[in-house]
Design a protein around this motif. Structure first.
Motif, PDB file in Angstrom:
ATOM      1  N   ILE A   1      -9.247 -13.034   5.413  1.00  0.00           N
ATOM      2  CA  ILE A   1      -8.025 -12.307   5.765  1.00  0.00           C
ATOM      3  C   ILE A   1      -8.378 -11.033   6.527  1.00  0.00           C
ATOM      4  N   ALA A   2      -9.350 -10.297   5.967  1.00  0.00           N
ATOM      5  CA  ALA A   2      -9.718  -9.027   6.594  1.00  0.00           C
ATOM      6  C   ALA A   2     -10.291  -9.261   7.992  1.00  0.00           C
TER       7      ALA A   2
ATOM      8  N   PHE B   1     -24.143 -19.121  -2.211  1.00  0.00           N
ATOM      9  CA  PHE B   1     -23.526 -18.129  -3.104  1.00  0.00           C
ATOM     10  C   PHE B   1     -22.917 -18.824  -4.323  1.00  0.00           C
TER      11      PHE B   1
ATOM     12  N   LEU C   1     -13.698 -25.449  -5.956  1.00  0.00           N
ATOM     13  CA  LEU C   1     -12.370 -24.891  -5.714  1.00  0.00           C
ATOM     14  C   LEU C   1     -12.368 -23.928  -4.524  1.00  0.00           C
TER      15      LEU C   1
ATOM     16  N   GLN D   1     -11.692 -15.682   0.546  1.00  0.00           N
ATOM     17  CA  GLN D   1     -10.346 -15.599   1.088  1.00  0.00           C
ATOM     18  C   GLN D   1     -10.079 -14.201   1.642  1.00  0.00           C
ATOM     19  N   SER D   2     -10.467 -13.192   0.864  1.00  0.00           N
ATOM     20  CA  SER D   2     -10.264 -11.815   1.314  1.00  0.00           C
ATOM     21  C   SER D   2     -11.041 -11.532   2.588  1.00  0.00           C
ATOM     22  N   THR D   3     -12.280 -12.010   2.615  1.00  0.00           N
ATOM     23  CA  THR D   3     -13.105 -11.799   3.810  1.00  0.00           C
ATOM     24  C   THR D   3     -12.420 -12.419   5.022  1.00  0.00           C
TER      25      THR D   3
ATOM     26  N   LEU E   1     -14.070 -20.677  -8.164  1.00  0.00           N
ATOM     27  CA  LEU E   1     -12.791 -19.968  -8.137  1.00  0.00           C
ATOM     28  C   LEU E   1     -13.012 -18.491  -7.814  1.00  0.00           C
ATOM     29  N   SER E   2     -13.973 -17.864  -8.514  1.00  0.00           N
ATOM     30  CA  SER E   2     -14.249 -16.443  -8.275  1.00  0.00           C
ATOM     31  C   SER E   2     -14.672 -16.223  -6.836  1.00  0.00           C
ATOM     32  N   SER E   3     -15.584 -17.076  -6.360  1.00  0.00           N
ATOM     33  CA  SER E   3     -16.080 -16.850  -5.007  1.00  0.00           C
ATOM     34  C   SER E   3     -14.963 -17.101  -3.999  1.00  0.00           C
TER      35      SER E   3
ATOM     36  N   PHE F   1     -11.935 -16.217  -4.189  1.00  0.00           N
ATOM     37  CA  PHE F   1     -11.188 -14.958  -4.028  1.00  0.00           C
ATOM     38  C   PHE F   1     -11.842 -14.105  -2.949  1.00  0.00           C
ATOM     39  N   ILE F   2     -13.154 -13.976  -3.076  1.00  0.00           N
ATOM     40  CA  ILE F   2     -13.874 -13.092  -2.152  1.00  0.00           C
ATOM     41  C   ILE F   2     -13.868 -13.668  -0.735  1.00  0.00           C
TER      42      ILE F   2
ATOM     43  N   LEU G   1     -24.121 -18.326  -8.258  1.00  0.00           N
ATOM     44  CA  LEU G   1     -23.258 -17.909  -9.375  1.00  0.00           C
ATOM     45  C   LEU G   1     -23.382 -18.885 -10.545  1.00  0.00           C
TER      46      LEU G   1
END
Lengths: 319, 313, 479
Positions: A142-143, A114, A73, A138-140, A131-133, A135-136, A118
């Motif tokens: 974006i930032a 990674f 995902l 995606q944030s990376t 799914l959890s990864s 999130f991270i 997990l």
């Protein structure tokens, strides 16, 4: 019985056949209504966009073939991250194209390792792990990519949009890539291992197959293909954007399912990815041609996927 | 011998509540003004729709499936609520009921054809999104008066979101954990063959659980419109991820029918507060999603540690 | 005399090409306990699943208390007529409490106060059968020990709400109970029978069967071969009826030559061994692992496989569907998967080498199929097993581990495979062979007997007798 019937019967058994038949029918239903654009133009566009679906589809297909519970995902987030990182590093300079490629692949490698770490260390289903990864990741992305308005290097952009006799060069490359991966799937120890694990993981372990190594390699490969897609897509569409990966979650799973690969694992084929990717894109073209809006398009895409999976049936649930 | 307080089972059970308490303490310490009626109200009112969506996801998780369409479905409900339910209530009610029926049908389809729920629900997410776009092509609409009144209710002493969350948790807890049929529903996640051997219909159980998910997804969409007062097809796109994360934070397992309604509500509140916490820390909103992922991994890692300790015993 | 509680006649059941039951008749009278014995794969569990309604027979008559219920017989029908079953694999929901599990079984427990009533029911049952059990009704089943789960399962089967319990099937009920609790259970079964109930008891512990049952039925290869009053059997006659050690054993013992010289090919100890003999196998030796099913032999084999690695060892699975077969592949692919490393030229697997390997083994082991490219499931069970042997024997591994591979395999196939094993051993290969069939131990040079995950005896072929193997397998009874 004629001499033709046997090859014909064999052709009819091919799992990928229906995706191509569907694509052809949709194409035929579209061309009478495309004034000003020839049937060839429609095909060219279809090959152009299907290329990206196929790239991520290959990775997703190997993952899904690992058997029930396996799905990646994190593909959309990985596409975005690799696209942003590569675009920013290349900074629009042709000289840095190779560097951008290496960086994108580096992102993929890191994401894949990674993800599998997990899955193994936390002993959680791949769905939740990826799914959890995601999130991270995606944030990376974006930032890292905030305010990104960088054009891709011209040479790379040109490569991704070049054509030979109406056929996109990139599509030709990816057809070759799919053929190569087909050989990998059927003729290498790695490919055999993936298929064996998908049929019965315990039996595979007891038959002496390196289960952990194979699964790690598969998740890494899926992330690498997602990164490759991000790299090429950002060049193709004139730069990276934060939602560039969005539609690829559904697309990556849809091309695998529609292409005749078993969602229950242990059975896969590469040609179907191309048939399904062309089919998906042509459906959208057809609905656009008929003047139908985005709403109908979404509904039909969703219903087609459900219809295909219902018709194909499932041996075991995916989780 | 370890004391019962440190027994793995107890640890696992109190983990969600402890995480929430720690997070709340940190927020109060950072921003003492939040420790007030208005402060809590502001921080928590968005937790209600998320908690309802999380409960919906929990029902699906309980029978070993996963719903990747819940966010799109909540968006669909929001669009129906913001338009048809205001303009022509009978049509609106019919559309909402149809949504629940579709959910029940999905449960039947997945069970009868033995389909992977993630592919089916991923397809459904596009269907819901498409229908929502057809109903409400551009953001807009209004909230039915009574829903707005309910969501903005000024309850004495304890803020409304806290009361609402408590009521949701208690109602679902009683229905699923304390009723006779509830134990059958959960048993179907723990050992489907045993439930079937005892003469219960797994088809009926799947249909009931998916329909319940449809009901709570509907409540989530309506509550969301009561807060935002205008609709949009993509309004709840994040809810799919949040609901899964919330349920898992709240101690629900992915397989085996081990779920906890109270935990799911606590998990949803924790996720909502995590957003406020990050903004109080002046961390860029870019990292909001990433923080959700990090919290999820952290909790799963803690749980894996507890499980491993249990195995060693 | 009233009509028998249960009357089965001509019940047959096949799984694909494997015939599990070949027309079985069985009668259970009211107020009696029937003992059912036979080796693994004899068809006991299949027969009981049919009686409990969880499996539909291919043909045959099912009569309950004088009524013919053959048409549409299922779980609900069985329960309505008071037939209960304690299955070998547990059928409790691990995520529910003890009381909630009682509720799953009794649809009539509902409405206000159902939790209390369910709890009372299950606690009363536990008290009746296992005094001082120490189980709380609120405990989650997944947190209980295996023995306690088994106790809950048994108590639940005997509990009554609206339908009286007439027949309880106990399939290996004492396998996970300690001696004292097992004693409580068997005493209860006697009381239950004395009060007019009926029971069917399946157990490998023959003493248990002889003490508890009124009648004993012996099954072998999907058929009932003997049915007499328990008093007419002795342990020896029972063992003989189940299938005795082949005469060949004494011949082999006479000409036995130990190969135990030089370095052993492999050595290992079970995880729970503590003190006692270590498993060792020399090149060219056939080493047998004996004892009752599920006493650590398979774990030992898997541990050996992991210790030796796939280059040195290959494993022949016995549970074909879960451990062996790749169901989507051809026969050839199922065989070559064990030798992929030896068939790679450059980077790619050589399809010619695959075909060659498959054809060679079709000849040598006699796999009966028109085309090795056919799907593996087109083969009968015995031929599927031959393909699994071919996978292991066709590899370059010099140590072959076998996990009770002859389950559900016909006699002809067995003889063919035995001959190939001897020939391969003579060429220097080592075999470690777990078997539940006494006859097969006669083919071994050296036998280790397992009980409770430990090796309890080590016997060379010239010292091997059935008496010694049984003695070591049933340590408790012998004491």
């Amino acid at each position: 019985m004629s001499a033709l019937s046997r090859p014909l019967a064999r052709l009819l058994e091919k799992p990928w056949l229906w995706a191509f038949v569907g694509a052809a029918l949709v194409w035929l239903a579209t061309i009478p209504f495309t004034p000003g654009r020839g049937a060839g133009d429609v095909l060219t566009a279809a090959f152009t966009f299907a290329t990206f679906f196929v790239i991520v589809g290959i990775g997703q297909m190997f993952v899904i073939t690992l058997g029930p519970g396996n799905v990646d995902l994190s593909i959309p987030a990985t596409i975005t991250l690799a696209g942003s990182v590569a675009t920013k590093l290349m900074d629009g300079q042709d000289a840095l194209i190779a560097l951008g490629f290496v960086a994108a692949m580096g992102c993929g490698l890191a994401v894949g390792v990674f993800n599998y770490a997990l899955i193994r260390a936390l002993r959680i289903p791949p769905i939740i792990a990826t799914l959890s990864s995601s999130f991270i990741i995606q944030s990376t992305a974006i930032a890292y990519g905030r305010g990104l308005r960088i054009k891709p290097p011209p040479a790379l952009a040109e490569f991704t949009t070049a054509r030979v006799l109406g056929m996109p060069v990139l599509a030709i490359c990816v057809i070759v890539l799919a053929a190569l991966m087909s050989v990998v799937l059927h003729r290498t120890i790695y490919g055999r291992s993936v298929i064996a694990i998908g049929q019965n993981q315990r039996a595979a372990r007891l038959a002496g197959i390196a289960v952990d190594r194979t699964r790690l390699a598969t998740y890494v490969m899926s992330a690498l293909f997602a990164s490759l897609c991000g790299y090429l897509l950002s060049a193709f569409s004139g730069g990276a954007s934060l939602n560039m990966g969005e539609e690829y979650l559904l697309a990556s799973i849809a091309v695998v399912v529609i292409g005749g690969t078993s969602v229950a694992g242990g059975f896969a084929n590469l040609p179907g990815l191309w048939g399904a990717a062309l089919f998906l894109f042509l459906i959208v073209t057809m609905l656009n041609t008929y003047g139908l809006g985005a709403g109908i398009r979404y509904v039909l895409t969703g219903l087609i996927i459900i219809a295909v999976i219902t018709a194909a049936g499932g041996r075991k649930p995916l989780r | 011998m370890t004391s019962t307080l440190l027994a793995p089972r107890t640890l696992r059970a109190i983990l969600p509540a402890v995480s929430l308490a720690l997070l709340l303490a940190a927020i109060f310490w950072l921003q003492p003004r939040t420790m007030s009626y208005t402060g809590l109200n502001l921080m928590l009112n968005l937790a209600i729709p998320i908690a309802l969506a999380t409960i919906a996801q929990m029902f699906v998780l309980c029978v070993n499936e996963l719903d990747l369409s819940i966010g799109a479905y909540v968006g669909y409900v929001a669009c129906v609520t913001a338009t048809w339910l205001v303009e022509s209530p009978p049509l609106g009610i019919a559309a909402l009921m149809a949504g629940i029926l579709v959910y029940a049908g999905l449960g039947a389809l997945i069970h009868l054809r033995n389909l992977p729920s993630i592919v089916v629900t991923l397809g459904m997410s596009f269907v819901w999104l498409g229908v929502a776009v057809l109903i409400l092509p551009r953001p807009g609409g209004t909230s039915p008066e009574w829903i707005r009144w309910l969501m903005k209710l000024h309850t004495p002493v304890v803020p409304f979101p806290i009361i609402a969350a408590t009521v949701i948790a208690i109602v679902v807890h009683v229905a699923l954990m304390r009723t006779a049929y509830g134990s059958i529903l959960r048993g179907a996640g723990g050992n489907p063959r045993a439930i079937e051997r005892a003469g219960w219909s797994l088809l009926k159980i799947k249909v009931v659980m998916f329909a319940l998910a449809g009901v709570f997804g509907m409540l989530a969409g309506m509550a969301l419109i009561g807060l935002t007062t205008s609709g949009d097809a993509n309004i709840a796109a994040r809810y799919t991820l949040l609901s899964i994360a919330g349920a898992i934070l709240g101690g629900c397992e992915f397989v085996g029918g081990r779920v906890s309604p109270a935990g799911a509500v606590i998990g949803a509140i924790t996720l909502t507060l995590a957003g406020s916490f990050l903004s109080f820390l002046r961390i860029s909103p870019d990292w909001q999603i990433g923080a959700t992922g990090a919290i999820l991994i952290l909790v799963l890692a803690l749980r894996a540690l507890i499980n491993r300790a249990e195995e060693r015993q | 005399m009233t009509a028998p509680i249960v009357e089965l006649d001509g019940v047959a059941k096949s799984f694909g090409a494997v015939r599990a039951l070949a027309g079985v008749g069985l009668v259970v009278d009211a107020g009696t306990c029937l003992g059912l014995v036979g080796h693994n794969g004899a068809g006991k569990s299949t027969l009981m699943q049919i009686l409990a309604g969880t499996l539909a027979p291919d043909r045959g008559r099912i009569g309950v208390a004088g009524q013919d219920l053959s048409r549409g017989y299922d779980v609900v029908t069985a329960q309505r007529h008071g037939i209960r079953c304690v299955f070998q694999e547990l059928s409790l929901c691990p995520n529910l409490s003890v009381a909630e599990n009682a509720r799953v079984f009794h649809p009539s427990i509902r409405g206000m106060g159902w939790r209390r009533r369910a709890a009372e029911l299950v606690v009363a049952g536990l008290d009746r059968i296992f005094p001082r059990h120490g189980i709380e009704p609120g405990e989650v089943v997944g947190d209980l020990s295996i023995a306690r789960r088994q106790m809950v399962e048994i108590a639940r089967a005997f509990s009554v709400t609206d339908v009286p319990v007439r027949l309880v099937i106990l399939d290996e009920p004492t396998s996970s109970l300690d001696a004292l609790v097992a004693e409580q259970l068997l005493a209860f079964v006697r009381r239950f029978v004395a009060e007019g109930g009926s029971a069917i008891l399946i157990s490998h512990l023959l003493g248990e069967i002889l003490e508890t049952s009124d009648r004993v039925v012996v099954m072998r290869d999907g058929l009932v071969v003997e049915a007499r009053a328990a008093a007419d059997f002795s342990r020896e006659s029972l063992v003989a009826a189940m299938g005795s050690v082949a005469e060949a054993a004494s011949d082999r013992a006479a000409g036995f030559v130990s190969r135990r010289q030089g370095e052993p090919a492999c050595r290992a100890s079970p995880a729970d061994q503590g003190q006692g003999p270590e498993l060792r196998a020399w090149p060219g030796e056939v080493v047998g692992l004996a004892g009752l099913a599920g006493h650590g032999q398979t774990d030992m084999l898997v541990a050996l496989f992991e210790q030796l690695g796939p280059k040195r060892s290959a494993l022949v699975a016995g549970d074909r569907q879960t451990d062996g077969i790749f169901p989507l592949w051809s026969i050839a692919a199922n065989i070559s998967v064990g030798s992929l490393r030896d068939m790679v030229h450059g980077l790619l697997i050589d399809p010619g080498a695959e075909v060659e390997l498959a054809e060679e083994w079709r000849r040598r082991i006699g796999i009966r199929t028109p085309d090795m490219a056919n799907n593996i499931l087109s083969l009968s069970g015995g031929n599927q097993q031959k393909a699994l042997f071919a996978r292991a024997l066709g590899s370059t591994a010099d140590i072959v581990l076998m996990d009770d591979p002859m389950r559900g395999v016909d006699v002809g196939t067995k003889q063919e495979v035995y001959a190939i094993l001897r020939a391969e051993a003579a060429r220097g290969r080592t075999f470690v062979w777990y078997t539940t069939e006494m006859d097969e131990l006669a083919h071994c040079d050296h036998v280790y007997v397992f009980r409770d995950g430990r090796i309890t005896a080590e016997l060379a072929a010239d010292a091997l007798t059935e008496e010694k193997v049984l003695h070591a397998s049933f340590a408790d009874e012998a004491a």
